[in-house]
Motif scaffolding. Structure first.
Motif, PDB file in Angstrom:
ATOM      1  N   PRO A  85       0.824  -1.211   0.000  1.00 19.27           N
ATOM      2  CA  PRO A  85       0.000   0.000   0.000  1.00 19.27           C
ATOM      3  C   PRO A  85       0.866   1.271   0.000  1.00 19.27           C
ATOM      4  O   PRO A  85       1.855   1.349   0.730  1.00 19.27           O
ATOM      5  N   VAL A  87       0.712   5.324   0.512  1.00 17.02           N
ATOM      6  CA  VAL A  87      -0.069   6.472   0.968  1.00 17.02           C
ATOM      7  C   VAL A  87       0.698   7.739   0.602  1.00 17.02           C
ATOM      8  O   VAL A  87       1.860   7.885   0.972  1.00 17.02           O
ATOM      9  N   ARG A  98      -3.893  14.616  -7.240  1.00 14.52           N
ATOM     10  CA  ARG A  98      -4.799  13.755  -6.495  1.00 14.52           C
ATOM     11  C   ARG A  98      -5.410  12.708  -7.435  1.00 14.52           C
ATOM     12  O   ARG A  98      -5.462  11.522  -7.138  1.00 14.52           O
ATOM     13  N   PHE A 102      -4.849   8.586  -7.358  1.00 13.14           N
ATOM     14  CA  PHE A 102      -5.937   7.615  -7.191  1.00 13.14           C
ATOM     15  C   PHE A 102      -6.083   6.748  -8.440  1.00 13.14           C
ATOM     16  O   PHE A 102      -6.456   5.586  -8.346  1.00 13.14           O
ATOM     17  N   SER A 104      -3.644   5.662 -10.068  1.00 10.95           N
ATOM     18  CA  SER A 104      -2.613   4.643  -9.885  1.00 10.95           C
ATOM     19  C   SER A 104      -2.813   3.904  -8.570  1.00 10.95           C
ATOM     20  O   SER A 104      -1.878   3.336  -8.020  1.00 10.95           O
ATOM     21  N   SER A 105      -4.035   3.977  -8.057  1.00  6.71           N
ATOM     22  CA  SER A 105      -4.424   3.199  -6.875  1.00  6.71           C
ATOM     23  C   SER A 105      -3.620   3.497  -5.621  1.00  6.71           C
ATOM     24  O   SER A 105      -3.188   2.579  -4.917  1.00  6.71           O
ATOM     25  N   ALA A 106      -3.430   4.771  -5.314  1.00  8.65           N
ATOM     26  CA  ALA A 106      -2.871   5.121  -4.008  1.00  8.65           C
ATOM     27  C   ALA A 106      -3.882   4.706  -2.941  1.00  8.65           C
ATOM     28  O   ALA A 106      -5.084   4.749  -3.172  1.00  8.65           O
ATOM     29  N   ALA A 107      -3.376   4.287  -1.781  1.00  9.69           N
ATOM     30  CA  ALA A 107      -4.269   3.825  -0.707  1.00  9.69           C
ATOM     31  C   ALA A 107      -4.539   4.939   0.297  1.00  9.69           C
ATOM     32  O   ALA A 107      -4.752   4.704   1.480  1.00  9.69           O
ATOM     33  N   GLY A 108      -4.528   6.171  -0.194  1.00  5.31           N
ATOM     34  CA  GLY A 108      -4.754   7.331   0.661  1.00  5.31           C
ATOM     35  C   GLY A 108      -3.945   8.505   0.140  1.00  5.31           C
ATOM     36  O   GLY A 108      -2.926   8.293  -0.534  1.00  5.31           O
ATOM     37  N   TYR A 109      -4.435   9.707   0.418  1.00  6.27           N
ATOM     38  CA  TYR A 109      -3.755  10.904  -0.081  1.00  6.27           C
ATOM     39  C   TYR A 109      -3.900  11.947   1.018  1.00  6.27           C
ATOM     40  O   TYR A 109      -4.973  12.511   1.211  1.00  6.27           O
ATOM     41  N   ILE A 110      -2.834  12.152   1.755  1.00  2.00           N
ATOM     42  CA  ILE A 110      -2.908  13.047   2.909  1.00  2.00           C
ATOM     43  C   ILE A 110      -2.133  14.332   2.625  1.00  2.00           C
ATOM     44  O   ILE A 110      -0.951  14.293   2.279  1.00  2.00           O
ATOM     45  N   VAL A 111      -2.827  15.452   2.736  1.00  5.19           N
ATOM     46  CA  VAL A 111      -2.149  16.740   2.599  1.00  5.19           C
ATOM     47  C   VAL A 111      -1.527  17.061   3.956  1.00  5.19           C
ATOM     48  O   VAL A 111      -2.226  17.111   4.975  1.00  5.19           O
ATOM     49  N   LEU A 126      -3.372   7.622  10.529  1.00  3.35           N
ATOM     50  CA  LEU A 126      -2.721   6.731   9.568  1.00  3.35           C
ATOM     51  C   LEU A 126      -2.299   5.425  10.249  1.00  3.35           C
ATOM     52  O   LEU A 126      -2.551   4.330   9.748  1.00  3.35           O
ATOM     53  N   TRP A 130      -3.842   1.612   9.530  1.00  2.00           N
ATOM     54  CA  TRP A 130      -2.992   0.514   9.051  1.00  2.00           C
ATOM     55  C   TRP A 130      -2.643  -0.478  10.155  1.00  2.00           C
ATOM     56  O   TRP A 130      -1.873  -1.406   9.953  1.00  2.00           O
TER      57      TRP A 130
END
Lengths: 159, 157
Positions: A85, A87, A98, A102, A104-111, A126, A130
């Motif tokens: 995974p 992130v 963003r 997504f 490319s299948s990121a498992a989360g996007y945290i700014v 996070l 996990w």
């Protein structure tokens, strides 16, 4: 984290990398934090079989040489690495970033929150997530294949 | 969740689906919960409700007709659907299921806690994470052309 495997942090900014390390320490997250400074280094690290595969990759986007999106596309096309995974942890709020992550299948996007308290809270969530989520043993199938080929060899010797 | 789009739950077991609904109500998650009973129905929903695209898909694995992994095969091969984070919610602890679903880049794999209190706690963490994390969403009009090139067009919200 649910697993004791290391966390791989791909981040070119030293201060940001130290902040992640400090937050993980404050939260008593015991996984080793391995840091590399760009996507190219991250790939080299992952492709070296001497290194333990990380349980999770934390990925910055704006980096020299190979940026986060380029790295993500490469590992998600690699059968041995795609199950880890990833992130995204970035300052970029750009829709393009963003969306591409997504895609490319990121498992989360945290700014990244700017203030440290907010940052620790983000890393806390996070870690909670996990720890709740199972993580794959990405070597599982490889082990299977190895076992098979070992038994094949045995068969050959018998023959 | 970070946005107000629906959560799509693919779950054949009615009791399990009600438990998710109850937990979300208790946690005051305001997103609409849309439930479908197998992968095929989930695909049908995605095809027909393009204006109500889910922010997250919660996916059971063992379902009749089209199971969770078969659904991932279809959804992750589609340029638009592949963006939607899929979180597996299952009773299966099988290593093969974990590896196979993570190969489809699922964004989490939660083994359903049997005890209700623990189940609510799991849904709480899920909600916290997907409120912290950005979600794929609208692209601004001025960059729409550029985004189209990479398949990154708006998804509606």
């Amino acid at each position: 984290m649910r697993s004791f495997k290391p966390i791989l942090l791909v981040e070119d900014d030293t201060v940001d990398a130290m902040t992640v390390k400090r937050a993980l320490n404050d939260l008593h997250v015991t996984n080793t934090l391995v840091r590399v400074t760009n996507g190219e280094q991250a790939l080299e690290h992952l492709q070296d079989s001497a290194n333990a595969k990380p349980c999770v990759i934390l990925l910055d986007l704006n980096m020299p040489k190979m940026n986060g999106v380029e790295f993500l596309k490469i590992i998600k096309a690699d059968n041995r690495l795609k199950c880890i995974p990833v992130v995204v942890l970035t300052t970029s709020k750009a829709d393009q970033d963003r969306c591409e992550c997504f895609n490319s299948s990121a498992a989360g996007y945290i700014v990244k929150p700017v203030d440290y308290k907010g940052f620790v809270e983000a890393i806390r969530i996070l870690d909670l997530y996990w720890t709740l989520s199972e993580l794959p043993d990405c070597d599982f199938e490889e082990k299977d294949v190895e076992l098979l080929s070992a038994s094949d060899k045995r068969d050959c010797q018998v023959l | 969740m970070r946005n107000l789009r629906p959560i799509l739950l693919a779950e054949d077991d009615s009791v399990d689906a009600m438990t998710v609904k109850r937990a979300f109500s208790e946690l005051k998650v305001t997103n609409e919960l849309v439930r479908v009973i197998n992968g095929e129905e989930a695909i049908k929903y995605l095809k027909t409700h393009t204006d109500k695209k889910p922010c997250v898909i919660l996916l059971d694995l063992n379902m009749p007709k089209m199971n969770g992994i078969e659904f991932l095969h279809v959804a992750k091969a589609d340029n638009e659907w592949r963006q939607i984070p899929v979180v597996v919610l299952t009773t299966s602890k099988d290593d093969r299921d974990k590896v196979e679903t993570f190969k489809f880049s699922v964004a989490g794999y939660i083994v359903k806690p049997v005890d209700y209190k623990k189940f609510v706690e799991a849904m709480k963490v899920l909600n916290l994470y997907w409120t912290l994390s950005e979600l794929p969403g609208n692209a601004p009009e001025n960059t729409a052309v550029e985004l189209q090139k990479t398949g990154c067009t708006g998804t509606g919200s």
